[in-house]
Design a protein around this motif. Structure first.
Motif, PDB file in Angstrom:
ATOM      1  N   TYR A 198       0.826  -1.211   0.000  1.00 48.24           N
ATOM      2  CA  TYR A 198       0.000   0.000   0.000  1.00 48.24           C
ATOM      3  C   TYR A 198       0.855   1.253   0.000  1.00 48.24           C
ATOM      4  O   TYR A 198       0.543   2.235  -0.678  1.00 48.24           O
ATOM      5  CB  TYR A 198      -0.936   0.013   1.207  1.00 48.24           C
ATOM      6  N   HIS A 199       1.941   1.253   0.761  1.00 45.39           N
ATOM      7  CA  HIS A 199       2.749   2.464   0.942  1.00 45.39           C
ATOM      8  C   HIS A 199       3.833   2.626  -0.123  1.00 45.39           C
ATOM      9  O   HIS A 199       4.603   3.584  -0.071  1.00 45.39           O
ATOM     10  CB  HIS A 199       3.394   2.460   2.332  1.00 45.39           C
ATOM     11  N   SER A 200       3.887   1.723  -1.085  1.00 43.17           N
ATOM     12  CA  SER A 200       4.877   1.874  -2.154  1.00 43.17           C
ATOM     13  C   SER A 200       4.473   3.013  -3.084  1.00 43.17           C
ATOM     14  O   SER A 200       3.303   3.405  -3.143  1.00 43.17           O
ATOM     15  CB  SER A 200       5.009   0.572  -2.953  1.00 43.17           C
ATOM     16  N   SER A 201       5.426   3.539  -3.809  1.00 35.57           N
ATOM     17  CA  SER A 201       5.159   4.635  -4.746  1.00 35.57           C
ATOM     18  C   SER A 201       4.409   4.111  -5.968  1.00 35.57           C
ATOM     19  O   SER A 201       4.366   2.895  -6.212  1.00 35.57           O
ATOM     20  CB  SER A 201       6.464   5.287  -5.189  1.00 35.57           C
ATOM     21  N   GLU A 202       3.838   5.037  -6.732  1.00 38.79           N
ATOM     22  CA  GLU A 202       3.138   4.624  -7.947  1.00 38.79           C
ATOM     23  C   GLU A 202       4.089   3.932  -8.904  1.00 38.79           C
ATOM     24  O   GLU A 202       3.742   2.926  -9.535  1.00 38.79           O
ATOM     25  CB  GLU A 202       2.482   5.826  -8.625  1.00 38.79           C
ATOM     26  N   GLU A 203       5.314   4.448  -9.008  1.00 40.59           N
ATOM     27  CA  GLU A 203       6.309   3.848  -9.897  1.00 40.59           C
ATOM     28  C   GLU A 203       6.621   2.405  -9.488  1.00 40.59           C
ATOM     29  O   GLU A 203       6.765   1.514 -10.332  1.00 40.59           O
ATOM     30  CB  GLU A 203       7.602   4.677  -9.895  1.00 40.59           C
ATOM     31  N   GLN A 204       6.704   2.184  -8.171  1.00 41.14           N
ATOM     32  CA  GLN A 204       6.969   0.830  -7.675  1.00 41.14           C
ATOM     33  C   GLN A 204       5.799  -0.111  -7.957  1.00 41.14           C
ATOM     34  O   GLN A 204       5.996  -1.271  -8.308  1.00 41.14           O
ATOM     35  CB  GLN A 204       7.267   0.879  -6.174  1.00 41.14           C
ATOM     36  N   LYS A 205       4.588   0.415  -7.830  1.00 39.23           N
ATOM     37  CA  LYS A 205       3.409  -0.400  -8.134  1.00 39.23           C
ATOM     38  C   LYS A 205       3.393  -0.772  -9.618  1.00 39.23           C
ATOM     39  O   LYS A 205       3.113  -1.922  -9.989  1.00 39.23           O
ATOM     40  CB  LYS A 205       2.125   0.355  -7.760  1.00 39.23           C
ATOM     41  N   ILE A 206       3.680   0.206 -10.466  1.00 36.78           N
ATOM     42  CA  ILE A 206       3.700  -0.048 -11.911  1.00 36.78           C
ATOM     43  C   ILE A 206       4.721  -1.128 -12.248  1.00 36.78           C
ATOM     44  O   ILE A 206       4.437  -2.073 -12.995  1.00 36.78           O
ATOM     45  CB  ILE A 206       4.022   1.253 -12.682  1.00 36.78           C
ATOM     46  N   GLU A 207       5.914  -1.024 -11.672  1.00 37.58           N
ATOM     47  CA  GLU A 207       6.974  -1.976 -11.961  1.00 37.58           C
ATOM     48  C   GLU A 207       6.605  -3.380 -11.499  1.00 37.58           C
ATOM     49  O   GLU A 207       6.874  -4.369 -12.197  1.00 37.58           O
ATOM     50  CB  GLU A 207       8.276  -1.527 -11.285  1.00 37.58           C
ATOM     51  N   LYS A 208       5.958  -3.480 -10.329  1.00 40.16           N
ATOM     52  CA  LYS A 208       5.574  -4.798  -9.826  1.00 40.16           C
ATOM     53  C   LYS A 208       4.486  -5.418 -10.705  1.00 40.16           C
ATOM     54  O   LYS A 208       4.482  -6.633 -10.942  1.00 40.16           O
ATOM     55  CB  LYS A 208       5.087  -4.690  -8.386  1.00 40.16           C
ATOM     56  N   TYR A 235      -6.615   3.472  -7.563  1.00 35.86           N
ATOM     57  CA  TYR A 235      -5.204   3.850  -7.707  1.00 35.86           C
ATOM     58  C   TYR A 235      -4.380   2.679  -8.239  1.00 35.86           C
ATOM     59  O   TYR A 235      -3.380   2.874  -8.949  1.00 35.86           O
ATOM     60  CB  TYR A 235      -4.635   4.380  -6.384  1.00 35.86           C
ATOM     61  N   MET A 236      -4.798   1.446  -7.930  1.00 33.12           N
ATOM     62  CA  MET A 236      -4.125   0.280  -8.494  1.00 33.12           C
ATOM     63  C   MET A 236      -4.474   0.132  -9.975  1.00 33.12           C
ATOM     64  O   MET A 236      -3.634  -0.249 -10.794  1.00 33.12           O
ATOM     65  CB  MET A 236      -4.504  -0.979  -7.713  1.00 33.12           C
ATOM     66  N   GLY A 237      -5.729   0.444 -10.307  1.00 30.70           N
ATOM     67  CA  GLY A 237      -6.141   0.400 -11.697  1.00 30.70           C
ATOM     68  C   GLY A 237      -5.378   1.402 -12.543  1.00 30.70           C
ATOM     69  O   GLY A 237      -4.969   1.100 -13.678  1.00 30.70           O
ATOM     70  N   LEU A 238      -5.150   2.594 -12.000  1.00 35.64           N
ATOM     71  CA  LEU A 238      -4.397   3.625 -12.730  1.00 35.64           C
ATOM     72  C   LEU A 238      -2.952   3.185 -12.952  1.00 35.64           C
ATOM     73  O   LEU A 238      -2.386   3.394 -14.029  1.00 35.64           O
ATOM     74  CB  LEU A 238      -4.432   4.944 -11.955  1.00 35.64           C
ATOM     75  N   ALA A 239      -2.357   2.564 -11.929  1.00 28.38           N
ATOM     76  CA  ALA A 239      -0.994   2.037 -12.085  1.00 28.38           C
ATOM     77  C   ALA A 239      -0.982   0.925 -13.131  1.00 28.38           C
ATOM     78  O   ALA A 239      -0.047   0.815 -13.944  1.00 28.38           O
ATOM     79  CB  ALA A 239      -0.480   1.524 -10.744  1.00 28.38           C
ATOM     80  N   GLY A 240      -2.040   0.102 -13.125  1.00 27.01           N
ATOM     81  CA  GLY A 240      -2.131  -0.988 -14.082  1.00 27.01           C
ATOM     82  C   GLY A 240      -2.191  -0.512 -15.521  1.00 27.01           C
ATOM     83  O   GLY A 240      -1.533  -1.088 -16.406  1.00 27.01           O
ATOM     84  N   LEU A 241      -2.950   0.534 -15.785  1.00 28.56           N
ATOM     85  CA  LEU A 241      -3.053   1.062 -17.145  1.00 28.56           C
ATOM     86  C   LEU A 241      -1.696   1.532 -17.654  1.00 28.56           C
ATOM     87  O   LEU A 241      -1.362   1.354 -18.836  1.00 28.56           O
ATOM     88  CB  LEU A 241      -4.068   2.214 -17.189  1.00 28.56           C
ATOM     89  N   GLN A 242      -0.909   2.123 -16.767  1.00 29.75           N
ATOM     90  CA  GLN A 242       0.434   2.561 -17.165  1.00 29.75           C
ATOM     91  C   GLN A 242       1.352   1.359 -17.406  1.00 29.75           C
ATOM     92  O   GLN A 242       2.191   1.384 -18.306  1.00 29.75           O
ATOM     93  CB  GLN A 242       1.023   3.469 -16.083  1.00 29.75           C
ATOM     94  N   ALA A 243       1.160   0.318 -16.611  1.00 31.43           N
ATOM     95  CA  ALA A 243       1.946  -0.905 -16.805  1.00 31.43           C
ATOM     96  C   ALA A 243       1.609  -1.548 -18.153  1.00 31.43           C
ATOM     97  O   ALA A 243       2.508  -2.003 -18.874  1.00 31.43           O
ATOM     98  CB  ALA A 243       1.667  -1.888 -15.668  1.00 31.43           C
ATOM     99  N   PHE A 244       0.326  -1.571 -18.503  1.00 31.09           N
ATOM    100  CA  PHE A 244      -0.098  -2.179 -19.774  1.00 31.09           C
ATOM    101  C   PHE A 244       0.467  -1.413 -20.963  1.00 31.09           C
ATOM    102  O   PHE A 244       0.793  -2.002 -21.997  1.00 31.09           O
ATOM    103  CB  PHE A 244      -1.621  -2.232 -19.854  1.00 31.09           C
ATOM    104  N   GLN A 245       0.581  -0.102 -20.793  1.00 25.57           N
ATOM    105  CA  GLN A 245       1.162   0.716 -21.855  1.00 25.57           C
ATOM    106  C   GLN A 245       2.626   0.323 -22.075  1.00 25.57           C
ATOM    107  O   GLN A 245       3.086   0.195 -23.215  1.00 25.57           O
ATOM    108  CB  GLN A 245       1.051   2.196 -21.494  1.00 25.57           C
ATOM    109  N   LYS A 246       3.331   0.096 -20.970  1.00 26.54           N
ATOM    110  CA  LYS A 246       4.734  -0.326 -21.072  1.00 26.54           C
ATOM    111  C   LYS A 246       4.854  -1.701 -21.708  1.00 26.54           C
ATOM    112  O   LYS A 246       5.801  -1.983 -22.444  1.00 26.54           O
ATOM    113  CB  LYS A 246       5.370  -0.351 -19.683  1.00 26.54           C
TER     114      LYS A 246
END
Length: 351
Positions: free
Chosen positions: A238-248, A268-279
Protein backbone atom coordinates in the motif's frame (compact mmCIF):
# COMPACT_ATOMS: atom_id res chain seq x y z
CA UNK A 1 -24.59 67.21 13.71
CA UNK A 2 -24.84 64.30 11.35
CA UNK A 3 -27.94 62.16 11.12
CA UNK A 4 -27.61 58.55 10.07
CA UNK A 5 -30.54 56.27 9.39
CA UNK A 6 -31.01 53.11 11.50
CA UNK A 7 -29.89 50.84 8.68
CA UNK A 8 -26.55 52.63 8.39
CA UNK A 9 -26.07 52.57 12.15
CA UNK A 10 -26.63 48.83 12.06
CA UNK A 11 -24.02 48.47 9.32
CA UNK A 12 -21.51 50.57 11.24
CA UNK A 13 -22.00 48.50 14.39
CA UNK A 14 -21.50 45.31 12.37
CA UNK A 15 -18.23 46.63 10.95
CA UNK A 16 -16.91 48.05 14.23
CA UNK A 17 -17.44 45.10 16.57
CA UNK A 18 -18.75 41.60 16.81
CA UNK A 19 -22.51 41.49 17.23
CA UNK A 20 -23.69 40.08 20.56
CA UNK A 21 -27.10 39.03 21.83
CA UNK A 22 -27.13 42.28 23.82
CA UNK A 23 -27.01 44.22 20.52
CA UNK A 24 -29.89 42.10 19.21
CA UNK A 25 -31.90 42.74 22.38
CA UNK A 26 -31.39 46.50 22.11
CA UNK A 27 -32.31 46.58 18.43
CA UNK A 28 -35.40 44.40 18.93
CA UNK A 29 -36.31 46.17 22.22
CA UNK A 30 -36.62 42.92 24.13
CA UNK A 31 -34.68 41.35 27.01
CA UNK A 32 -31.43 39.46 26.56
CA UNK A 33 -33.08 36.31 27.93
CA UNK A 34 -35.80 36.58 25.25
CA UNK A 35 -33.13 36.70 22.55
CA UNK A 36 -31.35 33.73 24.11
CA UNK A 37 -34.55 31.66 24.16
CA UNK A 38 -35.29 32.47 20.52
CA UNK A 39 -31.73 31.66 19.40
CA UNK A 40 -31.91 28.30 21.16
CA UNK A 41 -35.33 27.43 19.66
CA UNK A 42 -37.04 27.69 23.06
CA UNK A 43 -39.21 30.72 22.29
CA UNK A 44 -42.56 28.94 22.06
CA UNK A 45 -41.75 26.74 25.04
CA UNK A 46 -41.05 29.83 27.15
CA UNK A 47 -44.32 31.46 26.10
CA UNK A 48 -42.83 34.08 23.78
CA UNK A 49 -45.31 35.26 21.17
CA UNK A 50 -44.90 34.41 17.50
CA UNK A 51 -44.67 38.13 16.67
CA UNK A 52 -41.76 38.67 19.08
CA UNK A 53 -39.98 35.52 17.84
CA UNK A 54 -40.23 36.73 14.25
CA UNK A 55 -39.07 40.21 15.29
CA UNK A 56 -35.96 38.81 16.98
CA UNK A 57 -35.22 36.52 14.02
CA UNK A 58 -35.49 39.49 11.65
CA UNK A 59 -32.99 41.48 13.73
CA UNK A 60 -30.63 38.47 13.86
CA UNK A 61 -30.67 38.32 10.06
CA UNK A 62 -30.38 42.11 9.74
CA UNK A 63 -27.32 42.27 11.99
CA UNK A 64 -25.80 39.17 10.37
CA UNK A 65 -25.33 37.66 13.82
CA UNK A 66 -23.03 34.66 14.16
CA UNK A 67 -22.97 32.84 17.51
CA UNK A 68 -19.71 32.56 19.41
CA UNK A 69 -18.90 28.86 18.96
CA UNK A 70 -16.67 28.70 22.05
CA UNK A 71 -19.30 30.25 24.27
CA UNK A 72 -21.99 28.03 22.79
CA UNK A 73 -19.81 24.98 23.40
CA UNK A 74 -19.24 25.92 27.04
CA UNK A 75 -22.95 26.48 27.57
CA UNK A 76 -24.37 23.51 25.68
CA UNK A 77 -21.44 21.08 25.53
CA UNK A 78 -21.74 21.09 21.72
CA UNK A 79 -19.63 22.70 19.01
CA UNK A 80 -21.91 21.88 16.04
CA UNK A 81 -18.93 20.21 14.40
CA UNK A 82 -18.10 16.77 13.00
CA UNK A 83 -14.68 15.17 12.69
CA UNK A 84 -14.30 13.42 9.32
CA UNK A 85 -11.29 11.11 9.13
CA UNK A 86 -10.61 9.48 5.74
CA UNK A 87 -7.74 7.62 4.14
CA UNK A 88 -6.72 10.27 1.64
CA UNK A 89 -8.74 13.36 0.84
CA UNK A 90 -6.93 13.69 -2.53
CA UNK A 91 -8.36 10.35 -3.68
CA UNK A 92 -11.42 11.16 -5.84
CA UNK A 93 -13.55 8.62 -3.97
CA UNK A 94 -12.88 10.23 -0.60
CA UNK A 95 -12.99 13.80 -1.89
CA UNK A 96 -16.45 13.29 -3.39
CA UNK A 97 -17.55 11.45 -0.25
CA UNK A 98 -16.32 14.32 1.92
CA UNK A 99 -18.06 16.89 -0.26
CA UNK A 100 -21.44 15.17 0.05
CA UNK A 101 -20.98 14.70 3.81
CA UNK A 102 -20.18 18.40 4.18
CA UNK A 103 -23.23 19.38 2.12
CA UNK A 104 -25.47 17.22 4.30
CA UNK A 105 -23.88 18.57 7.49
CA UNK A 106 -24.33 22.20 6.41
CA UNK A 107 -28.04 21.58 5.86
CA UNK A 108 -28.42 20.84 9.57
CA UNK A 109 -26.08 23.56 10.79
CA UNK A 110 -22.88 21.56 11.29
CA UNK A 111 -19.36 22.20 10.07
CA UNK A 112 -16.87 19.46 9.16
CA UNK A 113 -13.20 19.12 10.04
CA UNK A 114 -11.38 17.03 7.39
CA UNK A 115 -8.36 14.88 8.20
CA UNK A 116 -6.40 12.37 6.08
CA UNK A 117 -4.58 9.39 7.59
CA UNK A 118 -2.72 8.04 4.55
CA UNK A 119 -3.63 4.69 6.10
CA UNK A 120 -1.14 5.32 8.93
CA UNK A 121 -2.26 3.85 12.27
CA UNK A 122 -0.22 6.20 14.48
CA UNK A 123 -1.39 9.29 12.61
CA UNK A 124 -5.00 8.06 12.74
CA UNK A 125 -4.87 7.64 16.51
CA UNK A 126 -3.32 11.10 16.94
CA UNK A 127 -6.04 12.65 14.79
CA UNK A 128 -8.78 11.06 16.91
CA UNK A 129 -7.21 12.48 20.07
CA UNK A 130 -6.81 15.94 18.51
CA UNK A 131 -10.44 16.04 17.44
CA UNK A 132 -11.53 14.88 20.88
CA UNK A 133 -9.63 17.83 22.35
CA UNK A 134 -11.38 20.08 19.83
CA UNK A 135 -14.64 18.78 21.32
CA UNK A 136 -16.26 17.73 18.04
CA UNK A 137 -19.78 16.41 18.53
CA UNK A 138 -19.26 13.24 16.53
CA UNK A 139 -16.93 11.27 14.28
CA UNK A 140 -17.19 9.81 10.79
CA UNK A 141 -14.19 7.56 10.29
CA UNK A 142 -12.60 5.48 7.56
CA UNK A 143 -10.54 3.37 9.97
CA UNK A 144 -6.98 2.19 9.48
CA UNK A 145 -6.00 -1.41 10.25
CA UNK A 146 -5.33 -0.92 13.99
CA UNK A 147 -7.68 1.95 14.83
CA UNK A 148 -10.14 -0.35 16.59
CA UNK A 149 -8.72 0.59 20.01
CA UNK A 150 -9.32 4.29 19.40
CA UNK A 151 -12.86 3.53 18.25
CA UNK A 152 -13.40 1.41 21.38
CA UNK A 153 -12.33 4.48 23.36
CA UNK A 154 -14.93 6.64 21.59
CA UNK A 155 -17.64 4.06 22.27
CA UNK A 156 -16.64 3.86 25.94
CA UNK A 157 -16.82 7.67 26.17
CA UNK A 158 -20.20 7.52 24.40
CA UNK A 159 -18.98 9.82 21.65
CA UNK A 160 -21.17 9.42 18.54
CA UNK A 161 -19.25 7.61 15.80
CA UNK A 162 -20.07 6.03 12.44
CA UNK A 163 -17.55 4.09 10.36
CA UNK A 164 -17.57 4.51 6.62
CA UNK A 165 -16.14 2.39 3.75
CA UNK A 166 -14.78 -0.21 6.19
CA UNK A 167 -15.28 -1.61 9.68
CA UNK A 168 -13.98 -4.15 12.21
CA UNK A 169 -15.53 -7.58 12.62
CA UNK A 170 -16.97 -8.05 16.09
CA UNK A 171 -17.05 -4.35 16.94
CA UNK A 172 -20.57 -3.13 17.73
CA UNK A 173 -20.51 0.22 15.98
CA UNK A 174 -22.67 1.70 13.23
CA UNK A 175 -21.17 1.63 9.77
CA UNK A 176 -22.14 2.30 6.16
CA UNK A 177 -20.23 0.43 3.48
CA UNK A 178 -20.62 -0.90 -0.01
CA UNK A 179 -21.38 -4.60 -0.40
CA UNK A 180 -17.79 -5.27 -1.45
CA UNK A 181 -18.15 -9.03 -1.77
CA UNK A 182 -21.12 -8.78 -4.12
CA UNK A 183 -19.44 -6.02 -6.13
CA UNK A 184 -16.31 -8.06 -6.76
CA UNK A 185 -18.33 -11.20 -7.50
CA UNK A 186 -20.43 -9.33 -10.09
CA UNK A 187 -17.41 -7.65 -11.69
CA UNK A 188 -15.51 -10.94 -11.99
CA UNK A 189 -18.60 -12.70 -13.37
CA UNK A 190 -18.91 -9.98 -16.02
CA UNK A 191 -15.38 -10.69 -17.25
CA UNK A 192 -16.04 -14.45 -17.20
CA UNK A 193 -19.18 -14.08 -19.35
CA UNK A 194 -16.98 -12.55 -22.03
CA UNK A 195 -15.01 -15.78 -22.37
CA UNK A 196 -11.97 -14.91 -20.25
CA UNK A 197 -10.54 -17.76 -18.18
CA UNK A 198 -7.17 -16.58 -16.82
CA UNK A 199 -8.40 -13.63 -14.78
CA UNK A 200 -6.03 -11.99 -12.30
CA UNK A 201 -6.85 -9.88 -9.28
CA UNK A 202 -4.72 -6.97 -8.02
CA UNK A 203 -5.15 -6.11 -4.33
CA UNK A 204 -3.10 -4.30 -1.68
CA UNK A 205 -1.55 -5.82 1.42
CA UNK A 206 -3.47 -3.71 3.97
CA UNK A 207 -5.58 -6.61 5.22
CA UNK A 208 -8.56 -4.28 5.72
CA UNK A 209 -11.97 -5.93 5.71
CA UNK A 210 -13.27 -4.24 2.56
CA UNK A 211 -10.24 -5.44 0.58
CA UNK A 212 -10.59 -8.97 1.96
CA UNK A 213 -14.26 -9.06 0.99
CA UNK A 214 -13.48 -7.87 -2.53
CA UNK A 215 -10.84 -10.54 -2.96
CA UNK A 216 -13.20 -13.17 -1.55
CA UNK A 217 -15.87 -12.14 -4.07
CA UNK A 218 -13.37 -12.59 -6.89
CA UNK A 219 -12.20 -15.97 -5.56
CA UNK A 220 -15.73 -17.36 -5.22
CA UNK A 221 -16.77 -16.18 -8.69
CA UNK A 222 -13.70 -17.88 -10.16
CA UNK A 223 -14.17 -21.08 -8.13
CA UNK A 224 -17.85 -21.31 -9.07
CA UNK A 225 -16.78 -21.21 -12.71
CA UNK A 226 -14.05 -23.78 -12.11
CA UNK A 227 -11.22 -21.49 -13.25
CA UNK A 228 -9.65 -20.22 -10.02
CA UNK A 229 -5.85 -20.07 -10.01
CA UNK A 230 -4.25 -18.77 -6.80
CA UNK A 231 -1.10 -17.84 -8.73
CA UNK A 232 -3.04 -15.06 -10.48
CA UNK A 233 -3.31 -12.95 -7.31
CA UNK A 234 -0.98 -9.98 -6.79
CA UNK A 235 -0.74 -8.02 -3.55
CA UNK A 236 0.86 -4.57 -3.79
CA UNK A 237 2.50 -2.73 -0.92
CA UNK A 238 0.00 0.00 0.00
CA UNK A 239 2.75 2.46 0.94
CA UNK A 240 4.88 1.87 -2.15
CA UNK A 241 5.16 4.64 -4.75
CA UNK A 242 3.14 4.62 -7.95
CA UNK A 243 6.31 3.85 -9.90
CA UNK A 244 6.97 0.83 -7.67
CA UNK A 245 3.41 -0.40 -8.13
CA UNK A 246 3.70 -0.05 -11.91
CA UNK A 247 6.97 -1.98 -11.96
CA UNK A 248 5.57 -4.80 -9.83
CA UNK A 249 2.52 -5.10 -12.10
CA UNK A 250 4.79 -5.20 -15.15
CA UNK A 251 6.85 -8.04 -13.65
CA UNK A 252 3.70 -9.92 -12.63
CA UNK A 253 2.25 -9.85 -16.14
CA UNK A 254 5.60 -10.73 -17.71
CA UNK A 255 5.64 -13.84 -15.48
CA UNK A 256 2.01 -14.72 -16.27
CA UNK A 257 1.60 -14.22 -19.99
CA UNK A 258 -1.66 -16.22 -20.15
CA UNK A 259 -3.61 -13.60 -18.19
CA UNK A 260 -6.54 -12.42 -20.31
CA UNK A 261 -8.50 -10.47 -17.72
CA UNK A 262 -7.85 -8.51 -14.54
CA UNK A 263 -9.85 -6.99 -11.67
CA UNK A 264 -8.25 -4.09 -9.78
CA UNK A 265 -9.70 -3.74 -6.28
CA UNK A 266 -9.07 0.04 -5.99
CA UNK A 267 -8.80 2.84 -8.52
CA UNK A 268 -5.20 3.85 -7.71
CA UNK A 269 -4.13 0.28 -8.49
CA UNK A 270 -6.14 0.40 -11.70
CA UNK A 271 -4.40 3.63 -12.73
CA UNK A 272 -0.99 2.04 -12.09
CA UNK A 273 -2.13 -0.99 -14.08
CA UNK A 274 -3.05 1.06 -17.14
CA UNK A 275 0.43 2.56 -17.16
CA UNK A 276 1.95 -0.91 -16.81
CA UNK A 277 -0.10 -2.18 -19.77
CA UNK A 278 1.16 0.72 -21.85
CA UNK A 279 4.73 -0.33 -21.07
CA UNK A 280 3.89 -3.93 -21.94
CA UNK A 281 2.22 -2.95 -25.21
CA UNK A 282 -1.08 -4.59 -24.26
CA UNK A 283 -4.27 -3.33 -25.91
CA UNK A 284 -7.70 -3.34 -24.28
CA UNK A 285 -9.91 -5.28 -24.58
CA UNK A 286 -8.20 -7.30 -27.33
CA UNK A 287 -5.35 -8.60 -25.19
CA UNK A 288 -6.89 -8.03 -21.80
CA UNK A 289 -10.30 -7.35 -20.24
CA UNK A 290 -10.10 -4.84 -17.36
CA UNK A 291 -12.41 -3.72 -14.55
CA UNK A 292 -11.50 -1.52 -11.61
CA UNK A 293 -13.25 -0.68 -8.36
CA UNK A 294 -14.12 3.02 -7.94
CA UNK A 295 -14.43 5.38 -10.87
CA UNK A 296 -11.91 8.04 -11.85
CA UNK A 297 -11.74 10.77 -14.50
CA UNK A 298 -8.84 8.94 -16.16
CA UNK A 299 -10.97 5.81 -16.56
CA UNK A 300 -13.61 7.78 -18.46
CA UNK A 301 -11.01 9.50 -20.65
CA UNK A 302 -8.94 6.39 -21.37
CA UNK A 303 -9.19 4.78 -24.81
CA UNK A 304 -11.09 2.57 -24.47
CA UNK A 305 -12.99 3.83 -21.39
CA UNK A 306 -12.59 1.50 -18.42
CA UNK A 307 -15.48 -0.49 -16.96
CA UNK A 308 -15.76 0.13 -13.20
CA UNK A 309 -17.57 -1.08 -10.11
CA UNK A 310 -18.90 2.25 -8.89
CA UNK A 311 -19.62 2.80 -5.22
CA UNK A 312 -22.91 4.58 -4.33
CA UNK A 313 -21.04 7.52 -2.82
CA UNK A 314 -24.06 9.80 -2.42
CA UNK A 315 -26.16 7.13 -0.71
CA UNK A 316 -23.29 6.15 1.60
CA UNK A 317 -22.59 9.75 2.61
CA UNK A 318 -26.23 10.70 3.23
CA UNK A 319 -26.93 7.57 5.28
CA UNK A 320 -23.77 8.09 7.33
CA UNK A 321 -24.76 11.62 8.32
CA UNK A 322 -28.27 10.40 9.18
CA UNK A 323 -26.90 7.70 11.48
CA UNK A 324 -24.53 10.15 13.17
CA UNK A 325 -27.32 12.68 13.73
CA UNK A 326 -29.46 9.92 15.20
CA UNK A 327 -26.74 9.15 17.73
CA UNK A 328 -26.14 12.79 18.61
CA UNK A 329 -29.85 13.43 19.13
CA UNK A 330 -30.77 10.19 20.88
CA UNK A 331 -27.59 9.74 22.94
CA UNK A 332 -28.05 6.41 24.78
CA UNK A 333 -31.23 5.38 22.94
CA UNK A 334 -29.91 5.02 19.39
CA UNK A 335 -29.78 1.69 17.55
CA UNK A 336 -26.50 0.43 16.08
CA UNK A 337 -27.04 0.05 12.33
CA UNK A 338 -24.76 -1.83 9.94
CA UNK A 339 -25.70 -0.79 6.42
CA UNK A 340 -24.67 -2.39 3.13
CA UNK A 341 -25.14 -0.35 -0.05
CA UNK A 342 -25.04 -2.11 -3.41
CA UNK A 343 -22.52 -0.94 -6.01
CA UNK A 344 -23.17 -0.40 -9.71
CA UNK A 345 -21.25 -1.97 -12.56
CA UNK A 346 -20.67 0.84 -15.08
CA UNK A 347 -20.09 -0.97 -18.35
CA UNK A 348 -17.76 0.71 -20.83
CA UNK A 349 -15.44 -0.75 -23.46
CA UNK A 350 -12.56 -2.38 -21.58
CA UNK A 351 -14.16 -5.86 -21.37
Amino acid sequence: MIYICDENITMLISQMKKITIKDIAMEARVSISTVSFVLNDKGEKMGISTAVIKKVQAVVEKLNYRPNMTATSLRTGRTKSIGLIVENISNPFFSVLAKVIEEEAVKIGYRVFYCSTDNDDKRSSEIVQSLLQANVDGFIITPTEKLDKSIDQLLKMKVPVVLIDRYFLGQDVSHVVMDNYEGAYSATSHIITHGRKNIAVINNDSGMIQMQLRENGYIDAMKNSGIYNELLTLHLDYHSSEEQKIEKIVRFFESNKTIDGVLFLANYMGLAGLQAFQKLGLTLPHDLSVISFDDHDSFRLHSPPITVMEQPINDIAVKTVQLLMSQMQSENNYIVEKVLQKGKLVIRNSV
